[in-house]
Design a protein around this motif. Structure first.
Motif, PDB file in Angstrom:
ATOM      1  N   LEU A   2       0.829  -1.202   0.000  1.00  0.00           N
ATOM      2  CA  LEU A   2       0.000   0.000   0.000  1.00  0.00           C
ATOM      3  C   LEU A   2       0.869   1.260   0.000  1.00  0.00           C
ATOM      4  O   LEU A   2       0.597   2.217  -0.730  1.00  0.00           O
ATOM      5  N   GLN A   3       1.905   1.240   0.805  1.00  0.00           N
ATOM      6  CA  GLN A   3       2.804   2.398   0.862  1.00  0.00           C
ATOM      7  C   GLN A   3       3.491   2.628  -0.483  1.00  0.00           C
ATOM      8  O   GLN A   3       3.737   3.772  -0.870  1.00  0.00           O
ATOM      9  N   ALA A   4       3.784   1.541  -1.204  1.00  0.00           N
ATOM     10  CA  ALA A   4       4.407   1.669  -2.519  1.00  0.00           C
ATOM     11  C   ALA A   4       3.488   2.386  -3.513  1.00  0.00           C
ATOM     12  O   ALA A   4       3.964   3.013  -4.473  1.00  0.00           O
ATOM     13  N   LEU A   5       2.189   2.313  -3.264  1.00  0.00           N
ATOM     14  CA  LEU A   5       1.214   3.030  -4.092  1.00  0.00           C
ATOM     15  C   LEU A   5       1.021   4.468  -3.615  1.00  0.00           C
ATOM     16  O   LEU A   5       0.261   5.224  -4.223  1.00  0.00           O
ATOM     17  N   GLY A   6       1.679   4.821  -2.534  1.00  0.00           N
ATOM     18  CA  GLY A   6       1.571   6.170  -1.986  1.00  0.00           C
ATOM     19  C   GLY A   6       0.527   6.330  -0.906  1.00  0.00           C
ATOM     20  O   GLY A   6       0.304   7.433  -0.410  1.00  0.00           O
ATOM     21  N   VAL A   7      -0.130   5.238  -0.518  1.00  0.00           N
ATOM     22  CA  VAL A   7      -1.206   5.287   0.478  1.00  0.00           C
ATOM     23  C   VAL A   7      -0.617   5.482   1.874  1.00  0.00           C
ATOM     24  O   VAL A   7       0.338   4.807   2.263  1.00  0.00           O
ATOM     25  N   ARG A   8      -1.188   6.406   2.633  1.00  0.00           N
ATOM     26  CA  ARG A   8      -0.849   6.517   4.055  1.00  0.00           C
ATOM     27  C   ARG A   8      -1.629   5.432   4.808  1.00  0.00           C
ATOM     28  O   ARG A   8      -2.819   5.220   4.534  1.00  0.00           O
ATOM     29  N   VAL A   9      -0.979   4.779   5.754  1.00  0.00           N
ATOM     30  CA  VAL A   9      -1.571   3.611   6.404  1.00  0.00           C
ATOM     31  C   VAL A   9      -1.804   3.853   7.895  1.00  0.00           C
ATOM     32  O   VAL A   9      -0.913   4.303   8.619  1.00  0.00           O
TER      33      VAL A   9
END
Length: 244
Positions: free
Chosen positions: A53-60
Motif C-alpha cells: 500500500l505504501q508503494a502506491l503512496g497510500v498513508r496507512v
C-alpha cells in the motif's frame, strides 16, 4: 498528520491483500488515500500488505489494537514502528504502563528504520459497545461517556497522541485534553444507511462539527456499487465548512 487537513480514512476490511490492493487501484490517485489496515487484512498479508500500500503512496493506519503485558506490547510496537505507518492503536484498558510501553516501542522501531514514528492512538470503548453492554458485560458502573473520558485522559497522561472513539463522545472529551490531541472516529454512516454492527454512529458532517480530527469509513465505501463515487460523496460531506 496535519490537523489542518483532517483525513477521511477508508477501512480496508477485505479478506485478502489482493482484494484490498485491487480496491485501492480503482482510484486514479491512490497516493491521495489514507487507509486503515485492520486485523483481518494484516493477519492475511502481514507487513507485506502495508508495504504494498505504501508503494502506491497510500498513508496507512495500522489498527491492531495491541493489548498485552507492557513488555510484549513494547516489542510488538517496535516492529510496527519500523513499518513507517502513520497511525497505530493500543487498548487504553491495558493501562498506563502498557500504553507508555507502546509509545517507547513505536519510537524505537521508527528510529531503527529511519522513518517518522507513528502516532499512537488509544481505543477507548468500541463503537459497537452499548451502555447496557458496558454495564452488564464489563461491569463498569459509570456511564459510557464517563468511561470514555477517563480512558482518554489516561491515554494523554501516558504520552499517546489521541484516541479512537465514537464521534458522539468527542465534545465531552475535548475540554479535558491537549489542543493537539487527535480524535479519530469510526462508526460513520450516511443518514439513510444501515448501521450494521455499530451502535454509536454519526454522519460525516456531524462528526466534523462534533470535533472529530478524522473519520474511519468502511462498508459505506467498500461495499458501495461505485466505491469511488461513494468516497467522493462522503469526503464532500466531511469537508463541508463549519459555520460558527
Amino acid at each position: 498528520m496535519n490537523q489542518a487537513e483532517p483525513p477521511l480514512i477508508i477501512a480496508l476490511d477485505f479478506p485478502t491483500p489482493d482484494d484490498a490492493l485491487a480496491f485501492v487501484q480503482r482510484f486514479d490517485h491512490p497516493e491521495e488515500l489514507f487507509c486503515k489496515v485492520g486485523m483481518e487484512l494484516y493477519y492475511q498479508g502481514g507487513p507485506a500488505v502495508v508495504r504494498q500500500l505504501q508503494a502506491l503512496g497510500v498513508r496507512v493506519f495500522l489498527d491492531l489494537k495491541l493489548h498485552d503485558i507492557p513488555n510484549t506490547v513494547e516489542r510488538a510496537a517496535r516492529i510496527i514502528g519500523g513499518l513507517g505507518v502513520a497511525l497505530t492503536t493500543v487498548h487504553a484498558q491495558g493501562g498506563r504502563k502498557m500504553m507508555a510501553a507502546a509509545v517507547r516501542g513505536v519510537r524505537a522501531g521508527a528510529a531503527d528504520a529511519g522513518v517518522q514514528p507513528a502516532k499512537v492512538l488509544a481505543i477507548t470503548q468500541l463503537t459497537s459497545t452499548s451502555p447496557a453492554a458496558l454495564r452488564d458485560e464489563q461491569q463498569v458502573a459509570v456511564p459510557l461517556p464517563d468511561s470514555v473520558n477517563h480512558l482518554a485522559q489516561l491515554a494523554a497522561t501516558s504520552g499517546l497522541d489521541g484516541v479512537v472513539s465514537s464521534a458522539a463522545e468527542v465534545a465531552g472529551m475535548r475540554p479535558h485534553l491537549p489542543d493537539d490531541f487527535l480524535f479519530i472516529t469510526p462508526g460513520i454512516r450516511l443518514a439513510d444507511a444501515h448501521v450494521d454492527d455499530q451502535v454509536r454512529v454519526m454522519t460525516p458532517d456531524a462528526a466534523r462539527r462534533a470535533g472529530s480530527s478524522g473519520i474511519v469509513v468502511g462498508r459505506p465505501i467498500t461495499q458501495a456499487t461505485d466505491p469511488v463515487a461513494a468516497y467522493q460523496h462522503i469526503k464532500s460531506l466531511w469537508e463541508e465548512p463549519i459555520h460558527e
